[in-house]
Design a protein around this motif. Sequence first.
Motif, PDB file in Angstrom:
ATOM      1  N   ARG A  96     -48.139   1.328  97.129  1.00 16.78           N
ATOM      2  CA  ARG A  96     -49.030   1.538  98.900  1.00 16.78           C
ATOM      3  C   ARG A  96     -50.208   1.987  98.237  1.00 16.78           C
ATOM      4  NH1 ARG A  96     -46.044   7.289  99.788  1.00 16.78           N
ATOM      5  NH2 ARG A  96     -46.119   8.200  97.660  1.00 16.78           N
ATOM      6  N   TRP A  97     -50.594   2.074  98.940  1.00 17.47           N
ATOM      7  CA  TRP A  97     -51.863   2.635  99.785  1.00 17.47           C
ATOM      8  C   TRP A  97     -52.342   3.525 100.362  1.00 17.47           C
ATOM      9  CZ3 TRP A  97     -55.169  -0.468  97.308  1.00 17.47           C
ATOM     10  CH2 TRP A  97     -54.870  -1.590  96.517  1.00 17.47           C
ATOM     11  N   LEU A  98     -53.325   4.936 100.294  1.00 18.67           N
ATOM     12  CA  LEU A  98     -53.086   5.852 100.579  1.00 18.67           C
ATOM     13  C   LEU A  98     -54.573   6.374 100.923  1.00 18.67           C
ATOM     14  CD1 LEU A  98     -50.644   7.964  98.555  1.00 18.67           C
ATOM     15  CD2 LEU A  98     -50.293   6.812 101.386  1.00 18.67           C
ATOM     16  N   CYS A  99     -55.134   6.874 101.538  1.00 14.31           N
ATOM     17  CA  CYS A  99     -56.697   7.326 101.594  1.00 14.31           C
ATOM     18  C   CYS A  99     -56.468   8.667 101.054  1.00 14.31           C
ATOM     19  CB  CYS A  99     -56.497   8.129 103.293  1.00 14.31           C
ATOM     20  SG  CYS A  99     -55.611  10.012 103.437  1.00 14.31           S
ATOM     21  N   LEU A 100     -57.857   8.829 100.887  1.00 15.35           N
ATOM     22  CA  LEU A 100     -58.476   9.922  99.173  1.00 15.35           C
ATOM     23  C   LEU A 100     -57.335  11.160  99.941  1.00 15.35           C
ATOM     24  CD1 LEU A 100     -60.206  10.664  97.169  1.00 15.35           C
ATOM     25  CD2 LEU A 100     -61.471  11.488  99.365  1.00 15.35           C
ATOM     26  N   ASP A 101     -57.279  12.362 100.725  1.00 14.30           N
ATOM     27  CA  ASP A 101     -56.820  12.938 100.534  1.00 14.30           C
ATOM     28  C   ASP A 101     -54.710  12.987 100.538  1.00 14.30           C
ATOM     29  OD1 ASP A 101     -58.602  14.853 101.716  1.00 14.30           O
ATOM     30  OD2 ASP A 101     -58.568  14.190 103.798  1.00 14.30           O
ATOM     31  N   HIS A 102     -54.591  11.545 100.971  1.00 10.79           N
ATOM     32  CA  HIS A 102     -53.117  11.870 100.489  1.00 10.79           C
ATOM     33  C   HIS A 102     -53.279  11.577  99.667  1.00 10.79           C
ATOM     34  CE1 HIS A 102     -52.417  10.879 104.712  1.00 10.79           C
ATOM     35  NE2 HIS A 102     -51.436  12.664 104.748  1.00 10.79           N
ATOM     36  N   VAL A 103     -54.120  10.964  98.247  1.00 10.70           N
ATOM     37  CA  VAL A 103     -53.066  10.302  97.173  1.00 10.70           C
ATOM     38  C   VAL A 103     -53.500  10.929  96.600  1.00 10.70           C
ATOM     39  CG1 VAL A 103     -55.771   9.750  96.166  1.00 10.70           C
ATOM     40  CG2 VAL A 103     -53.912   8.071  95.219  1.00 10.70           C
ATOM     41  N   ARG A 104     -55.127  11.801  96.687  1.00  8.73           N
ATOM     42  CA  ARG A 104     -55.051  13.395  95.648  1.00  8.73           C
ATOM     43  C   ARG A 104     -53.558  14.653  95.696  1.00  8.73           C
ATOM     44  NH1 ARG A 104     -61.116  15.357  97.134  1.00  8.73           N
ATOM     45  NH2 ARG A 104     -61.834  14.029  96.020  1.00  8.73           N
ATOM     46  N   ALA A 105     -52.858  14.199  97.107  1.00  9.25           N
ATOM     47  CA  ALA A 105     -51.769  15.002  97.114  1.00  9.25           C
ATOM     48  C   ALA A 105     -50.769  14.470  96.772  1.00  9.25           C
ATOM     49  CB  ALA A 105     -51.653  15.133  98.841  1.00  9.25           C
ATOM     50  N   PHE A 106     -50.799  13.102  96.392  1.00 14.66           N
ATOM     51  CA  PHE A 106     -49.714  12.579  96.163  1.00 14.66           C
ATOM     52  C   PHE A 106     -50.181  13.019  94.627  1.00 14.66           C
ATOM     53  CE2 PHE A 106     -48.339   8.234  93.308  1.00 14.66           C
ATOM     54  CZ  PHE A 106     -47.369   8.659  93.417  1.00 14.66           C
ATOM     55  N   ASN A 107     -51.001  12.651  93.444  1.00 13.30           N
ATOM     56  CA  ASN A 107     -51.415  12.860  92.264  1.00 13.30           C
ATOM     57  C   ASN A 107     -51.346  14.150  91.807  1.00 13.30           C
ATOM     58  OD1 ASN A 107     -52.786  10.097  92.201  1.00 13.30           O
ATOM     59  ND2 ASN A 107     -54.653  10.859  92.508  1.00 13.30           N
ATOM     60  N   ALA A 108     -51.382  15.850  92.556  1.00  9.97           N
ATOM     61  CA  ALA A 108     -50.872  16.361  92.515  1.00  9.97           C
ATOM     62  C   ALA A 108     -49.377  17.116  92.890  1.00  9.97           C
ATOM     63  CB  ALA A 108     -51.056  17.793  93.136  1.00  9.97           C
ATOM     64  N   GLY A 109     -48.382  16.146  93.306  1.00  9.07           N
ATOM     65  CA  GLY A 109     -46.734  16.145  93.179  1.00  9.07           C
ATOM     66  C   GLY A 109     -47.110  15.247  91.616  1.00  9.07           C
TER      67      GLY A 109
END
Length: 157
Positions: free
Chosen positions: A54-67
Motif C-alpha cells: 500500500r502507498w502511504l504519505c511521509l507521516d503515515h509511513v513514519r507511523a507505520f515504521n514506528a509500530g
Amino acid sequence: MADDEPRRERPKARFHGRVDAQGRLCAEPGCDQPGEFRAPAGAGATSDGPGAYRWLCLDHVRAFNAGYNFFTGMTPDEIHAAQRPYAGWERETRAFASSGADRPPKWSDFHDPLDAIGARFKEKMAEARGRADGKPLSGDDRRALKVLGLAADADRH
C-alpha cells in the motif's frame, strides 16, 4: 571544490524510498496527501511471492515504521532462531588442505604413463612423511637432514 565550479544539484526526492505519486493518494482513510512511500499491505498479506503493498504519505509511513514488529506472530523458538548470530550459515564446508597442496588423486582413476600427475605430489609427500619410529621432527631438523642429503628416517649411524 573551487568557488568557480558549479555545484551539483541534489535530487528533489530527499527521502530514500520516495516514489513519485503520479496522482496516487495515501492509503490511510481520510488522508489527502500523495502516497509516495511503499509499505507492506499488513495483516491479511500472504508471504508467498513479493507481497502486496500500500502507498502511504511521509507521516503515515513514519507511523507505520514506528509500530512495525518483524517478530509479530512468531513463537519464542522462532524468534530465537531468527536472532541467532549464524542464522542461515549451517551448511558444512570442506576442510582446507593443511599441507599447502591438494590431496593426490586416486591413482586407480588415471592412466599416467609419463608420471605427469604424480610428479607434482612426490616431493610434497616425501617432505610430509614422518619417521618410521614415530618420533616427530622439527622444521630445523628437517632442513638439517635435507642439507646433509639424508632422508627423514636417517638414524645417528
